[in-house]
Design a protein around this motif. Sequence first.
Motif, PDB file in Angstrom:
ATOM      1  N   GLN B 269       0.951  -1.214   0.260  1.00 44.68           N
ATOM      2  CA  GLN B 269       0.171   0.302  -0.036  1.00 44.68           C
ATOM      3  C   GLN B 269       1.015   1.255  -0.091  1.00 44.68           C
ATOM      4  N   HIS B 270       1.848   0.886   0.220  1.00 46.08           N
ATOM      5  CA  HIS B 270       2.758   2.369   0.843  1.00 46.08           C
ATOM      6  C   HIS B 270       3.330   2.490  -1.022  1.00 46.08           C
ATOM      7  N   LEU B 271       3.961   1.605  -1.643  1.00 44.80           N
ATOM      8  CA  LEU B 271       4.353   1.528  -2.892  1.00 44.80           C
ATOM      9  C   LEU B 271       3.828   2.293  -3.761  1.00 44.80           C
ATOM     10  N   ALA B 272       2.482   2.007  -3.406  1.00 43.11           N
ATOM     11  CA  ALA B 272       0.684   1.932  -4.255  1.00 43.11           C
ATOM     12  C   ALA B 272       1.090   3.508  -4.184  1.00 43.11           C
ATOM     13  N   GLY B 273       1.248   4.266  -3.172  1.00 45.63           N
ATOM     14  CA  GLY B 273       1.342   5.660  -3.563  1.00 45.63           C
ATOM     15  C   GLY B 273       1.887   6.606  -3.321  1.00 45.63           C
ATOM     16  N   MET B 274       3.439   6.080  -3.772  1.00 42.70           N
ATOM     17  CA  MET B 274       5.428   6.845  -4.424  1.00 42.70           C
ATOM     18  C   MET B 274       5.558   5.804  -5.607  1.00 42.70           C
ATOM     19  N   ARG B 275       5.326   5.314  -6.576  1.00 42.61           N
ATOM     20  CA  ARG B 275       5.727   4.174  -7.345  1.00 42.61           C
ATOM     21  C   ARG B 275       6.053   5.034  -8.646  1.00 42.61           C
ATOM     22  N   THR B 276       5.204   6.125  -9.038  1.00 36.72           N
ATOM     23  CA  THR B 276       5.352   7.514  -9.742  1.00 36.72           C
ATOM     24  C   THR B 276       6.251   8.294  -9.368  1.00 36.72           C
ATOM     25  N   SER B 277       7.130   8.155  -8.782  1.00 36.42           N
ATOM     26  CA  SER B 277       8.020   9.602  -8.358  1.00 36.42           C
ATOM     27  C   SER B 277       9.668   9.142  -9.796  1.00 36.42           C
ATOM     28  N   LYS B 278       9.530   9.906  -9.644  1.00 36.65           N
ATOM     29  CA  LYS B 278      10.298   9.619 -11.147  1.00 36.65           C
ATOM     30  C   LYS B 278      11.920   9.360 -10.233  1.00 36.65           C
ATOM     31  N   VAL B 279      12.477   9.379  -9.117  1.00 36.37           N
ATOM     32  CA  VAL B 279      14.011   8.755  -8.829  1.00 36.37           C
ATOM     33  C   VAL B 279      13.318   9.084  -7.037  1.00 36.37           C
ATOM     34  N   ILE B 280      13.636   7.691  -7.229  1.00 36.28           N
ATOM     35  CA  ILE B 280      13.253   6.780  -5.244  1.00 36.28           C
ATOM     36  C   ILE B 280      14.557   6.691  -5.037  1.00 36.28           C
ATOM     37  N   VAL B 281      14.632   6.838  -3.814  1.00 39.50           N
ATOM     38  CA  VAL B 281      16.288   6.933  -2.865  1.00 39.50           C
ATOM     39  C   VAL B 281      15.256   6.158  -2.236  1.00 39.50           C
ATOM     40  N   ALA B 282      16.289   4.687  -1.293  1.00 36.70           N
ATOM     41  CA  ALA B 282      15.478   4.549  -0.095  1.00 36.70           C
ATOM     42  C   ALA B 282      16.735   3.849   0.857  1.00 36.70           C
ATOM     43  N   ILE B 283      16.959   4.029   2.589  1.00 32.49           N
ATOM     44  CA  ILE B 283      17.870   4.292   2.845  1.00 32.49           C
ATOM     45  C   ILE B 283      17.415   3.135   4.230  1.00 32.49           C
ATOM     46  N   ASN B 284      17.710   1.484   4.174  1.00 29.19           N
ATOM     47  CA  ASN B 284      16.871   0.711   5.069  1.00 29.19           C
ATOM     48  C   ASN B 284      18.030  -0.363   5.681  1.00 29.19           C
ATOM     49  N   THR B 285      18.151  -0.487   6.852  1.00 29.60           N
ATOM     50  CA  THR B 285      19.302  -1.905   7.303  1.00 29.60           C
ATOM     51  C   THR B 285      18.710  -2.956   6.460  1.00 29.60           C
ATOM     52  N   ASP B 286      17.669  -3.821   6.538  1.00 29.99           N
ATOM     53  CA  ASP B 286      16.909  -4.591   5.586  1.00 29.99           C
ATOM     54  C   ASP B 286      17.334  -4.570   4.283  1.00 29.99           C
ATOM     55  N   PRO B 287      18.176  -5.757   3.764  1.00 28.61           N
ATOM     56  CA  PRO B 287      18.985  -5.429   2.034  1.00 28.61           C
ATOM     57  C   PRO B 287      18.000  -6.277   1.676  1.00 28.61           C
ATOM     58  N   ASP B 288      17.199  -7.215   2.167  1.00 31.85           N
ATOM     59  CA  ASP B 288      15.754  -7.503   1.387  1.00 31.85           C
ATOM     60  C   ASP B 288      14.515  -6.556   1.490  1.00 31.85           C
ATOM     61  N   ALA B 289      14.424  -5.111   2.013  1.00 33.26           N
ATOM     62  CA  ALA B 289      13.321  -5.009   1.716  1.00 33.26           C
ATOM     63  C   ALA B 289      12.617  -4.599   0.613  1.00 33.26           C
ATOM     64  N   PRO B 290      10.535  -4.321   0.410  1.00 35.40           N
ATOM     65  CA  PRO B 290      10.779  -4.778  -0.746  1.00 35.40           C
ATOM     66  C   PRO B 290      10.593  -2.911  -1.229  1.00 35.40           C
ATOM     67  N   ILE B 291      11.280  -1.855  -0.137  1.00 38.55           N
ATOM     68  CA  ILE B 291      11.502  -0.490  -1.026  1.00 38.55           C
ATOM     69  C   ILE B 291      12.358  -1.125  -2.172  1.00 38.55           C
ATOM     70  N   PHE B 292      14.112  -1.674  -1.734  1.00 39.76           N
ATOM     71  CA  PHE B 292      14.695  -1.268  -2.733  1.00 39.76           C
ATOM     72  C   PHE B 292      13.843  -1.849  -4.071  1.00 39.76           C
ATOM     73  N   THR B 293      13.265  -3.094  -4.014  1.00 40.80           N
ATOM     74  CA  THR B 293      13.149  -3.333  -5.314  1.00 40.80           C
ATOM     75  C   THR B 293      12.140  -1.990  -6.535  1.00 40.80           C
ATOM     76  N   LYS B 294      11.766  -1.501  -5.425  1.00 40.96           N
ATOM     77  CA  LYS B 294      11.896   0.354  -6.399  1.00 40.96           C
ATOM     78  C   LYS B 294      12.529   1.349  -6.868  1.00 40.96           C
ATOM     79  N   ALA B 295      13.497   0.689  -5.909  1.00 46.84           N
ATOM     80  CA  ALA B 295      14.891   2.417  -5.545  1.00 46.84           C
ATOM     81  C   ALA B 295      15.622   2.087  -6.504  1.00 46.84           C
ATOM     82  N   ASP B 296      15.360   3.470  -7.609  1.00 47.49           N
ATOM     83  CA  ASP B 296      16.903   3.765  -7.790  1.00 47.49           C
ATOM     84  C   ASP B 296      18.244   3.533  -7.613  1.00 47.49           C
ATOM     85  N   TYR B 297      18.083   4.283  -6.889  1.00 48.87           N
ATOM     86  CA  TYR B 297      19.743   3.387  -5.266  1.00 48.87           C
ATOM     87  C   TYR B 297      18.844   3.222  -3.901  1.00 48.87           C
ATOM     88  N   GLY B 298      19.699   2.463  -3.707  1.00 52.40           N
ATOM     89  CA  GLY B 298      19.551   1.883  -2.830  1.00 52.40           C
ATOM     90  C   GLY B 298      20.414   1.772  -1.774  1.00 52.40           C
TER      91      GLY B 298
END
Lengths: 262, 320
Positions: B269-298
């Motif tokens: 439900q979070h990815l749905a709300g921000m996936r059309t962002s042009k460039v996505i940077v994600a910072i997370n301690t978990d290398p397998d977090a789903p946010i990294f699948t949408k991130a241009d720069y993780g």
Amino acid sequence: MNIFVCVKQVPDTETKIIPTSDGSFIETASIKWIMNPYDEYAVEQALLIKTTIPEANVTVVRVGSVKDTEALRTAMAMGADEASHVAAGDNLDSYSIAKALKGAIEKTGRKPDIILAGKQAIDDDCLQVPQILAEMFNLPSVSVIVGFEMNGTTVKVKREVEGGALEVYEIATPVVLACNKGLNTPRYASLPGIMKAKKKPLAQLSLADVGVTDADRRVKYSGFKLPPEKPAGKKFDATDAAKQKDVVAQVVGLLRTEAKVL
Amino acid sequence: MANVLVFTELHDGHVKPVTLEILGKLAGQSTDVALIGDISAEQIAILAKNGAQNVHKLKGANLDKYSPEGYANALAEFIKSKNYDYVFGGATSMGKDLLPRLSTKFQAGLASDVVNFTMDGGVFAGTRPLFAGKCLAKVELTGPKPHFVSIRPNALGMTPNPTAGAGAASDVNANAGEIRAAIKEIIKATSTKVDLTEANIIVTGGRAMKNAENFKILNDLADVIGATVGASRAAVDSGFAPHAMQVGQTGKTVAPSLYIACGVSGAIQHLAGMRTSKVIVAINTDPDAPIFTKADYGIVGDLFTIVPILTEEFKKLLGR
């Protein structure tokens, strides 16, 4: 006092959406349906009004598929008095839904004092039905409300706008209000509530009963498809404290030179 | 070619950027602009450069502040006096409230929150996200005219209109009619930042922020890069941030140029709300977090150490 709450049944927020092969809608067979989350605030607000005005009648109204009646039973288990269900497809447009809701409310024979709804349904995300319904009933409306007070026949509501600013409205009932998260904390249905809900009246109506035909459709949808997937991005390991500064500097550099967003 | 009216909101006397996005995309149509109140000659020149033939300034009693009924009555009367095929507006707070009521005065349809469209042969065909952007669908309008369309801010982008319009400005006597729901008071937001839905850069904090106070490091970063701060549903439900800041299916759907997700796992439900962002940077301690699948720069690492370094690096880069 007659309070009507419009609810919609929508796929759970964790649902993976899959378009049908002909693109006419989405696959609905394995979906877990829930009451639209914003509608829970509308039901709760109706019940809060009823605690101060015990003779108030709270009727929930829903237009949608007959697969199950989860949303209406939930609302009645929370404490709503009765329900009306207009059987229809799950992909009606806002205009048809609003017209059907109006018809269903009129069928009860009671004149609405307050009509509550969620500010948006999280399936088609149109944010139209409460305002259309208000115009069809020739009633005032306020959407995206996060505050509600009632004094006699006057309501004072706060509407949230861009940046979190609030517009304060004072309106004499009857009125249509579209509710946002933050308005209240919806209650859970109690077990006795769930048992009682089974015996509460649930009127079953068809679109024909409420005077809605195909000619009422204003918005046509087709070509449902998944959004394009982004190619995999670059991932950097910054768990080693010694490397952190270099990694971050590299990413910031790429944001300027490669992504060109700065 | 269609006759189109674009309703523009004013913000501090300026037309909203979404108006210019719409005008650019309507190149080739005969396009007028309507607004309530007054604007400067300079603003009219900008509208003309972007293709506006006529600029109608609706003026009358009880229209100094927005009200759904007053604005809808005034605009409906004006639109009835003309012969428009389409009425466009921005899917802003006001547009979302006003346009459904206005379109219903014509028993007409409204395609809301459209992110792209064509006008082949003067006929509108749009694309809009459903299920918070988990899927897209083609949207067309049928039934009585004019047809109404609301456009999501930041979605079309600024395409310059190759043909300037005359930009002929005129005053229109407008009638607000009966207003039952009127604004008594406006409570200003504590933040002066642009709204998430219109922000060009967003920094979002998730559950890993641990508490409300820790959002300070995100605010510091946001101040340096001119960003608006958002929060995930987990952060909002945990009481770290108000709902007005929530990004996702039960919050706001956003489409900034740059989205920086800090300690956000990336629920569907979070990815749905921000996936059309042009460039996505994600910072997370978990290398397998789903946010990294949408991130241009993780960046795999602890946000509490990474974000302050990020702030310093941006300061250096931007010379602030």
